[in-house]
Design a protein around this motif. Structure first.
Motif, short mmCIF file in Angstrom:
data_model
loop_
_atom_site.label_atom_id
_atom_site.label_comp_id
_atom_site.label_asym_id
_atom_site.label_seq_id
_atom_site.Cartn_x
_atom_site.Cartn_y
_atom_site.Cartn_z
N SER A 179 0.86 -1.19 0.00
CA SER A 179 0.00 0.00 0.00
C SER A 179 0.89 1.24 0.00
CB SER A 179 -0.92 0.01 1.22
OG SER A 179 -0.17 0.03 2.41
N ILE A 180 0.33 2.36 -0.43
CA ILE A 180 1.13 3.59 -0.49
C ILE A 180 1.41 4.12 0.92
CG2 ILE A 180 -0.66 5.40 -0.63
CD1 ILE A 180 0.95 6.36 -3.20
N LYS A 181 0.54 3.75 1.88
CA LYS A 181 0.76 4.06 3.30
C LYS A 181 0.62 2.78 4.11
CE LYS A 181 -1.51 8.62 3.04
NZ LYS A 181 -2.67 9.41 3.55
N HIS A 182 1.58 2.50 4.94
CA HIS A 182 1.51 1.33 5.82
C HIS A 182 0.85 1.74 7.15
CE1 HIS A 182 4.91 -1.13 3.71
NE2 HIS A 182 3.88 -0.90 2.93
N ILE A 183 -0.17 1.00 7.56
CA ILE A 183 -0.89 1.30 8.80
C ILE A 183 -0.74 0.10 9.75
CG2 ILE A 183 -3.07 2.06 9.81
CD1 ILE A 183 -2.02 3.94 7.66
N PRO A 184 0.19 0.16 10.70
CA PRO A 184 0.36 -0.95 11.65
C PRO A 184 -0.69 -0.89 12.77
CG PRO A 184 1.96 0.78 12.10
CD PRO A 184 1.20 1.21 10.89
N ALA A 185 -0.70 -1.92 13.60
CA ALA A 185 -1.67 -1.99 14.70
C ALA A 185 -1.46 -0.86 15.70
CB ALA A 185 -1.56 -3.34 15.40
N SER A 186 -0.24 -0.36 15.80
CA SER A 186 0.03 0.74 16.73
C SER A 186 -0.64 2.04 16.31
CB SER A 186 1.54 0.97 16.85
OG SER A 186 2.10 1.29 15.59
N VAL A 187 -0.97 2.13 15.02
CA VAL A 187 -1.63 3.33 14.49
C VAL A 187 -3.14 3.14 14.47
CG1 VAL A 187 -1.90 4.82 12.47
CG2 VAL A 187 0.36 3.98 13.12
N SER A 188 -3.59 1.95 14.06
CA SER A 188 -5.02 1.67 13.99
C SER A 188 -5.32 0.31 14.60
CB SER A 188 -5.51 1.70 12.54
OG SER A 188 -6.84 1.28 12.44
N SER A 189 -6.20 0.31 15.58
CA SER A 189 -6.59 -0.95 16.21
C SER A 189 -7.72 -1.62 15.44
CB SER A 189 -7.04 -0.70 17.65
OG SER A 189 -8.13 0.21 17.67
N VAL A 190 -8.32 -0.87 14.48
CA VAL A 190 -9.45 -1.40 13.71
C VAL A 190 -8.98 -2.28 12.56
CG1 VAL A 190 -11.44 -0.76 12.27
CG2 VAL A 190 -10.86 0.60 14.28
N ARG A 191 -7.92 -1.81 11.85
CA ARG A 191 -7.48 -2.55 10.67
C ARG A 191 -6.02 -2.24 10.38
NH1 ARG A 191 -9.32 -1.09 4.53
NH2 ARG A 191 -8.41 0.87 5.26
#
Length: 599
Positions: free
Chosen positions: A150-162
């Motif tokens: 993805s163009i932005k990586h979203i780890p669990a530390s940033v989003s608990s939803v997904r």
């Protein structure tokens, strides 16, 4: 205006109609969060649309996420980022199978692409762009919805939803909202009409992809007060609201889109993929509230134009921050100085009292005794008794001299203050007009000319270019409008242009316009020796109102007169003029019907 689900539905339809069957020719990552994809159209669509290729911009910028088709190319970095290289490896030369909007009106566009892998086998990949404000993203998955990157990586530390990371399963985050395209009257009643909140809020909080303005539009079409509680609507209002809702959803289902931009007094305010009847007429003419609607050929051209016009204001405001700070600081300093000088001038008005004290002591001082702290004498000017304070350590003649000295000092102070206050008042007037010029500026060249005026007045250092210290070349020009009757009207963007327009461009027989007693542009209406109709006067006055500090007022009073009656005092600051006879009119600052020739 939010980039809502109906806008995405319109975009998805246009993209699918044009690009399906086409092959991805180029992929460029023009920004850290933006892609520019060039697609060569299918032979069928080349014949149908008479173009060979199309470009799609996908931006996941947190502040302004967008998707639209454009004719313009953008420069890309010499070394492509990793995400761009990955896309080129998998889907460059791939064929677009379909472009869809999952989940009803979710703000997501799904590109399904087929390509041959390294072994020559046919594979399917999916490129998704999510338009969700600060959570926007561009995600690349395989046919089983497994995230490749993805163009932005979203780890669990940033989003608990997904999590959005390579190797994770892709899914649409749940919003606990209903698909508006599949709702029924019963569902509408239970989800919307049971909520004790404003009707428009109940609509957009219950359904995916609906923005507040669309919800207000639905209420307006139903004849229901948008701010009335949904739970308090009577049965007839409830039926009308559902019918209006269903009518709007039918437009989306059938793809019957009409992209429009709503302007308020010439500035873009809203846009939508369906007519916004809440803003009145849809014929391009301004209504009584100053709104007018322009229909666009496509949603992509709408998005380009709307955000380009909005971006001009934002970009120039960012670039003018330093100048605004300089002007504001100087303005505040001069206002404080003027207030202090006003107080000192009021104190100096006591000067005549001290002169009279000195004269009375000279005449009646002989009656004072040594050591007296005051003396009461009859003022021969008024016939009344006056008590004069005395300094017991000084003689009568010395007390009289002290009062004469005070009088002389205050007299000099008053004369000096009167001249200084006039200079400070002119500086305040100039700075206020420069602040208005900064609001009018649309290009960097406009800012350069404002900086030039500030340099001439000593507020900033003059800009030079090159080793020889040549002055910066100014390319800013006045606005040029054409009236409905074919007369040229010019509007100065700043004080330097105001002087040039008034005293160089216009002839003595031309007409000059300016907002009464407030900062604003000089506007000149060139007559060409012809008789000018009333409509041209009104249009020129509207321009003077719009390009003034009073542009947000309902009506602005405008002075207008022949240019030959406008004079510039010797040594006056740029843009400062005087006149002693004029006509006046009060007019709305609405210029939506005027044609801009050049800016």
């Amino acid at each position: 205006m939010a980039f809502d689900g109906i806008t995405v539905a319109n975009l998805t339809k246009d993209l699918n109609d044009l690009l399906t069957g086409g092959r991805i020719y180029k992929i460029a990552q023009t920004e850290s969060d933006e892609l520019l994809i060039t697609v060569k159209l299918s032979y069928e669509n080349i014949d149908k649309y008479q173009i060979k290729q199309a470009r799609v911009v996908m931006s996941a910028d947190a502040s302004l996420p967008l998707v639209y088709m454009t004719d313009d190319n953008k420069p890309s970095p010499m070394t492509a980022p990793n995400f761009c290289m990955l896309l080129r490896k998998h889907i460059q030369n791939g064929r677009i199978i379909s472009i869809t909007q999952p989940g009803g009106l979710e703000r997501i566009i799904r590109f399904e692409i087929e390509h041959l892998d390294e072994m020559g086998d046919l594979r399917h990949k999916v490129l998704l762009i999510e338009i969700m404000g600060k959570y926007s993203n561009i995600i690349f998955t395989d046919e089983e919805d497994m995230i490749i990157d993805s163009i932005k990586h979203i780890p669990a530390s940033v989003s608990s939803v997904r999590e959005v990371l390579p190797g994770r399963q892709y899914f649409i985050p749940s919003q606990d909202k209903i698909n508006p395209l599949e709702t029924t009257a019963d569902e509408f009643s239970s989800s919307v009409l049971s909520k004790g909140m404003p009707a428009f809020k109940a609509i957009y909080s219950s359904y995916t992809g609906l923005s507040p303005i669309i919800s207000q539009e639905i209420c307006y079409r139903a004849g229901v007060d948008a701010d009335k509680s949904a739970a308090a609507l009577d049965p007839s209002e409830s039926v009308k609201l559902y019918r209006a809702f269903d009518e709007v959803m039918d437009l989306v289902k059938t793809g019957n889109f009409t992209p429009v931009i709503v302007y308020e007094k010439g500035a873009p305010k809203e846009y939508c993929s369906i007519p916004l009847t809440i803003y009145g007429n849809q014929n391009g003419n301004s209504n009584e509230s100053g709104f007018n609607t322009t229909q666009m050929s496509s949603i992509s051209s709408l998005i380009e134009q709307y955000y380009a016009e909005k971006n001009v204001v934002t970009r120039i405001r960012q670039k003018s921050v330093d100048l605004r700070k300089i002007v504001q600081t100087a303005l505040e300093r001069n206002v404080r100085k003027y207030d202090l000088q006003t107080k000192q001038l009021q104190d100096s008005e006591k000067k005549d009292k001290y002169r009279i004290y000195g004269e009375l002591l000279t005449v009646y001082g002989y009656s004072a005794k040594e050591g007296d702290k005051n003396i009461t004498v009859n003022d021969y000017n008024t016939g009344e008794d006056v008590t004069i304070p005395l300094d017991p350590t000084l003689s009568i003649s010395q007390n009289a001299k002290k009062y004469f000295d005070k009088y002389t000092k205050l007299k000099r102070t008053q004369e000096a203050l009167t001249e200084q206050m006039q200079e400070v008042a002119q500086a305040i007037e100039q700075l206020e007009s420069i602040a208005t010029s900064l609001d009018i500026a649309q290009k960097e060249a406009d800012l350069a000319q404002i900086r030039q005026e500030l340099a001439l007045s000593g507020y900033v250092k003059a800009h030079t270019q090159g080793k020889n210290g040549r002055k910066e070349k100014i390319t800013s020009k006045p606005f040029h409008y054409l009236s409905s009757d074919g007369f040229d009207i010019y509007v100065g963007k700043n004080n330097i242009q105001n002087d040039e327009l008034t005293f160089k461009t216009a002839n003595g027989g031309d007409w000059w316009f300016h907002a009464k007693k407030i900062p604003g542009s000089h506007v000149v209406l060139l007559t060409g020796g012809k008789e000018v109709p009333d409509r041209a006067f009104e249009e020129a006055a509207a321009l003077a109102a719009f390009y003034s500090k009073g542009k947000n007022q309902e009506k602005v009073e405008i002075d207008y007169l022949r240019r030959k009656d406008v004079k510039k005092p010797g040594g006056a600051k740029p843009g400062f003029v005087v006149y002693y006879t004029n006509y006046s009119m009060a007019i709305s600052p609405d210029i939506s019907g005027l044609k801009l020739i050049s800016d």
